[in-house]
Design a protein around this motif. Sequence first.
Motif, PDB file in Angstrom:
ATOM      1  N   ARG A  96       0.905  -1.199   0.252  1.00 51.45           N
ATOM      2  CA  ARG A  96      -0.077  -0.037  -0.001  1.00 51.45           C
ATOM      3  C   ARG A  96       0.855   1.175  -0.016  1.00 51.45           C
ATOM      4  O   ARG A  96       1.861   1.243   0.756  1.00 51.45           O
ATOM      5  CB  ARG A  96      -0.710  -0.090   1.353  1.00 51.45           C
ATOM      6  CG  ARG A  96      -2.048   0.850   1.248  1.00 51.45           C
ATOM      7  CD  ARG A  96      -3.184  -0.027   0.835  1.00 51.45           C
ATOM      8  NE  ARG A  96      -4.659   0.738   0.766  1.00 51.45           N
ATOM      9  CZ  ARG A  96      -5.516   0.627   0.109  1.00 51.45           C
ATOM     10  NH1 ARG A  96      -5.354  -0.211  -0.988  1.00 51.45           N
ATOM     11  NH2 ARG A  96      -6.629   1.176   0.186  1.00 51.45           N
ATOM     12  N   ALA A  97       0.745   2.301  -0.633  1.00 53.59           N
ATOM     13  CA  ALA A  97       1.205   3.413  -0.822  1.00 53.59           C
ATOM     14  C   ALA A  97       1.118   4.075   0.660  1.00 53.59           C
ATOM     15  O   ALA A  97      -0.108   4.054   1.238  1.00 53.59           O
ATOM     16  CB  ALA A  97       0.718   4.351  -2.238  1.00 53.59           C
ATOM     17  N   TRP A  98       2.432   4.635   0.947  1.00 50.94           N
ATOM     18  CA  TRP A  98       2.250   5.419   2.278  1.00 50.94           C
ATOM     19  C   TRP A  98       1.109   6.462   2.607  1.00 50.94           C
ATOM     20  O   TRP A  98       0.241   6.068   3.550  1.00 50.94           O
ATOM     21  CB  TRP A  98       3.518   6.186   2.726  1.00 50.94           C
ATOM     22  CG  TRP A  98       3.642   6.626   3.931  1.00 50.94           C
ATOM     23  CD1 TRP A  98       3.791   7.794   4.247  1.00 50.94           C
ATOM     24  CD2 TRP A  98       3.356   5.950   5.226  1.00 50.94           C
ATOM     25  NE1 TRP A  98       3.887   8.172   5.554  1.00 50.94           N
ATOM     26  CE2 TRP A  98       3.687   7.090   6.312  1.00 50.94           C
ATOM     27  CE3 TRP A  98       3.222   4.661   5.540  1.00 50.94           C
ATOM     28  CZ2 TRP A  98       3.312   6.699   7.506  1.00 50.94           C
ATOM     29  CZ3 TRP A  98       3.127   4.406   7.060  1.00 50.94           C
ATOM     30  CH2 TRP A  98       3.311   5.384   7.985  1.00 50.94           C
ATOM     31  N   PRO A  99       0.863   7.295   1.452  1.00 53.28           N
ATOM     32  CA  PRO A  99      -0.363   8.146   1.988  1.00 53.28           C
ATOM     33  C   PRO A  99      -1.784   7.545   2.099  1.00 53.28           C
ATOM     34  O   PRO A  99      -2.408   7.860   2.711  1.00 53.28           O
ATOM     35  CB  PRO A  99      -0.203   9.343   0.699  1.00 53.28           C
ATOM     36  CG  PRO A  99       1.035   8.966   0.154  1.00 53.28           C
ATOM     37  CD  PRO A  99       1.669   7.690   0.606  1.00 53.28           C
ATOM     38  N   ARG A 100      -2.061   6.504   1.130  1.00 58.14           N
ATOM     39  CA  ARG A 100      -3.184   5.719   1.094  1.00 58.14           C
ATOM     40  C   ARG A 100      -3.310   4.889   2.274  1.00 58.14           C
ATOM     41  O   ARG A 100      -4.367   4.929   2.932  1.00 58.14           O
ATOM     42  CB  ARG A 100      -3.037   4.805  -0.097  1.00 58.14           C
ATOM     43  CG  ARG A 100      -4.120   3.963  -0.339  1.00 58.14           C
ATOM     44  CD  ARG A 100      -5.712   4.949  -0.778  1.00 58.14           C
ATOM     45  NE  ARG A 100      -6.502   4.134  -0.986  1.00 58.14           N
ATOM     46  CZ  ARG A 100      -7.838   4.623  -0.602  1.00 58.14           C
ATOM     47  NH1 ARG A 100      -8.239   5.557  -0.016  1.00 58.14           N
ATOM     48  NH2 ARG A 100      -8.765   3.683  -0.936  1.00 58.14           N
ATOM     49  N   LEU A 101      -2.217   4.095   2.899  1.00 62.21           N
ATOM     50  CA  LEU A 101      -2.319   3.572   4.186  1.00 62.21           C
ATOM     51  C   LEU A 101      -2.639   4.506   5.447  1.00 62.21           C
ATOM     52  O   LEU A 101      -3.352   4.170   6.203  1.00 62.21           O
ATOM     53  CB  LEU A 101      -0.972   2.968   4.493  1.00 62.21           C
ATOM     54  CG  LEU A 101      -1.072   2.207   5.789  1.00 62.21           C
ATOM     55  CD1 LEU A 101      -1.870   1.055   5.844  1.00 62.21           C
ATOM     56  CD2 LEU A 101       0.516   1.558   5.968  1.00 62.21           C
ATOM     57  N   LEU A 102      -1.976   5.747   5.479  1.00 63.00           N
ATOM     58  CA  LEU A 102      -2.243   6.641   6.449  1.00 63.00           C
ATOM     59  C   LEU A 102      -3.984   7.164   6.364  1.00 63.00           C
ATOM     60  O   LEU A 102      -4.507   7.416   7.300  1.00 63.00           O
ATOM     61  CB  LEU A 102      -1.586   8.160   6.229  1.00 63.00           C
ATOM     62  CG  LEU A 102      -0.107   8.044   6.718  1.00 63.00           C
ATOM     63  CD1 LEU A 102       0.483   9.391   6.312  1.00 63.00           C
ATOM     64  CD2 LEU A 102       0.029   7.370   7.862  1.00 63.00           C
ATOM     65  N   GLN A 103      -4.368   7.342   5.095  1.00 61.88           N
ATOM     66  CA  GLN A 103      -5.911   7.474   4.938  1.00 61.88           C
ATOM     67  C   GLN A 103      -6.712   6.368   5.285  1.00 61.88           C
ATOM     68  O   GLN A 103      -7.850   6.808   5.982  1.00 61.88           O
ATOM     69  CB  GLN A 103      -6.376   7.696   3.265  1.00 61.88           C
ATOM     70  CG  GLN A 103      -5.660   8.834   2.955  1.00 61.88           C
ATOM     71  CD  GLN A 103      -6.025   8.888   1.280  1.00 61.88           C
ATOM     72  OE1 GLN A 103      -6.371   8.037   0.654  1.00 61.88           O
ATOM     73  NE2 GLN A 103      -5.759  10.274   0.654  1.00 61.88           N
ATOM     74  N   ASP A 104      -6.299   5.140   5.318  1.00 68.19           N
ATOM     75  CA  ASP A 104      -6.990   4.008   5.721  1.00 68.19           C
ATOM     76  C   ASP A 104      -6.958   3.842   7.127  1.00 68.19           C
ATOM     77  O   ASP A 104      -8.005   3.664   7.881  1.00 68.19           O
ATOM     78  CB  ASP A 104      -6.292   2.422   5.446  1.00 68.19           C
ATOM     79  CG  ASP A 104      -6.684   2.347   3.760  1.00 68.19           C
ATOM     80  OD1 ASP A 104      -7.532   3.085   3.245  1.00 68.19           O
ATOM     81  OD2 ASP A 104      -5.979   1.358   2.946  1.00 68.19           O
ATOM     82  N   VAL A 105      -5.875   4.338   7.809  1.00 72.63           N
ATOM     83  CA  VAL A 105      -5.731   4.039   9.326  1.00 72.63           C
ATOM     84  C   VAL A 105      -6.492   5.550   9.950  1.00 72.63           C
ATOM     85  O   VAL A 105      -7.233   5.382  10.889  1.00 72.63           O
ATOM     86  CB  VAL A 105      -4.374   4.262   9.748  1.00 72.63           C
ATOM     87  CG1 VAL A 105      -4.074   4.416  11.309  1.00 72.63           C
ATOM     88  CG2 VAL A 105      -3.691   2.912   9.589  1.00 72.63           C
ATOM     89  N   GLU A 106      -6.605   6.866   9.332  1.00 74.08           N
ATOM     90  CA  GLU A 106      -7.298   7.676   9.575  1.00 74.08           C
ATOM     91  C   GLU A 106      -8.683   7.575   9.619  1.00 74.08           C
ATOM     92  O   GLU A 106      -9.442   7.727  10.799  1.00 74.08           O
ATOM     93  CB  GLU A 106      -6.805   9.123   9.029  1.00 74.08           C
ATOM     94  CG  GLU A 106      -7.497  10.257   9.456  1.00 74.08           C
ATOM     95  CD  GLU A 106      -6.869  11.409   8.530  1.00 74.08           C
ATOM     96  OE1 GLU A 106      -7.326  12.502   9.352  1.00 74.08           O
ATOM     97  OE2 GLU A 106      -6.694  11.412   7.631  1.00 74.08           O
ATOM     98  N   SER A 107      -9.138   7.125   8.658  1.00 70.83           N
ATOM     99  CA  SER A 107     -10.845   6.807   8.502  1.00 70.83           C
ATOM    100  C   SER A 107     -11.379   5.668   9.510  1.00 70.83           C
ATOM    101  O   SER A 107     -12.150   5.830   9.790  1.00 70.83           O
ATOM    102  CB  SER A 107     -11.078   6.371   6.893  1.00 70.83           C
ATOM    103  OG  SER A 107     -10.682   5.233   6.871  1.00 70.83           O
ATOM    104  N   ALA A 108     -10.377   4.634   9.722  1.00 71.02           N
ATOM    105  CA  ALA A 108     -10.701   3.607  10.378  1.00 71.02           C
ATOM    106  C   ALA A 108     -10.771   4.175  12.117  1.00 71.02           C
ATOM    107  O   ALA A 108     -11.858   3.962  12.722  1.00 71.02           O
ATOM    108  CB  ALA A 108      -9.764   2.509  10.492  1.00 71.02           C
ATOM    109  N   LEU A 109      -9.920   5.162  12.434  1.00 68.77           N
ATOM    110  CA  LEU A 109      -9.906   5.853  13.601  1.00 68.77           C
ATOM    111  C   LEU A 109     -10.829   6.628  13.884  1.00 68.77           C
ATOM    112  O   LEU A 109     -11.698   6.598  14.996  1.00 68.77           O
ATOM    113  CB  LEU A 109      -8.392   6.478  14.022  1.00 68.77           C
ATOM    114  CG  LEU A 109      -7.340   5.498  14.253  1.00 68.77           C
ATOM    115  CD1 LEU A 109      -5.890   6.339  14.237  1.00 68.77           C
ATOM    116  CD2 LEU A 109      -7.523   4.645  15.488  1.00 68.77           C
ATOM    117  N   VAL A 110     -11.318   7.391  12.875  1.00 63.68           N
ATOM    118  CA  VAL A 110     -12.345   8.157  12.943  1.00 63.68           C
ATOM    119  C   VAL A 110     -13.618   7.396  13.125  1.00 63.68           C
ATOM    120  O   VAL A 110     -14.499   7.934  13.920  1.00 63.68           O
ATOM    121  CB  VAL A 110     -12.482   9.483  11.694  1.00 63.68           C
ATOM    122  CG1 VAL A 110     -13.674  10.215  11.688  1.00 63.68           C
ATOM    123  CG2 VAL A 110     -11.179  10.046  11.887  1.00 63.68           C
TER     124      VAL A 110
END
Length: 125
Positions: A96-110
């Motif tokens: 997974r591309a780093w920015p996309r992984l960060l988006q996944d983690v952020e959306s899951a946490l939210v």
Amino acid sequence: MDTTPPAIDRLKKRREFLHCAQGKKAVRSGVVIQARQRDGALRLGAGFTATKKVGNAVVRNRVKRRLREAARLLLPLHGRPGFDYVFIARATTADRAWPRLLQDVESALVSLASDEAPGNAKQRA
């Protein structure tokens, strides 16, 4: 006013992971995050795991390093104090591309934070 982010404790024992497994979870393409309120202190807890389905030991360790860094960046912003979070790597996490992984983690946490908000109980029909 104290603006320091809450301290993040590491989950290391099996019973801590099992405790989180009984809570809510958010599934994204790059990661699965489980969350459950902890007893006692208003600190964040974070644990990381990757099964053999993800790859060999080198790949699993790389994936866990990526998840640890994502948690370090995003848990103080989107995590709720008093909760434990378990980050579970998926087969796609390694590529997974780093920015996309960060988006996944952020959306899951939210998503988990909004589910856990007091007074936000969902009614079932």
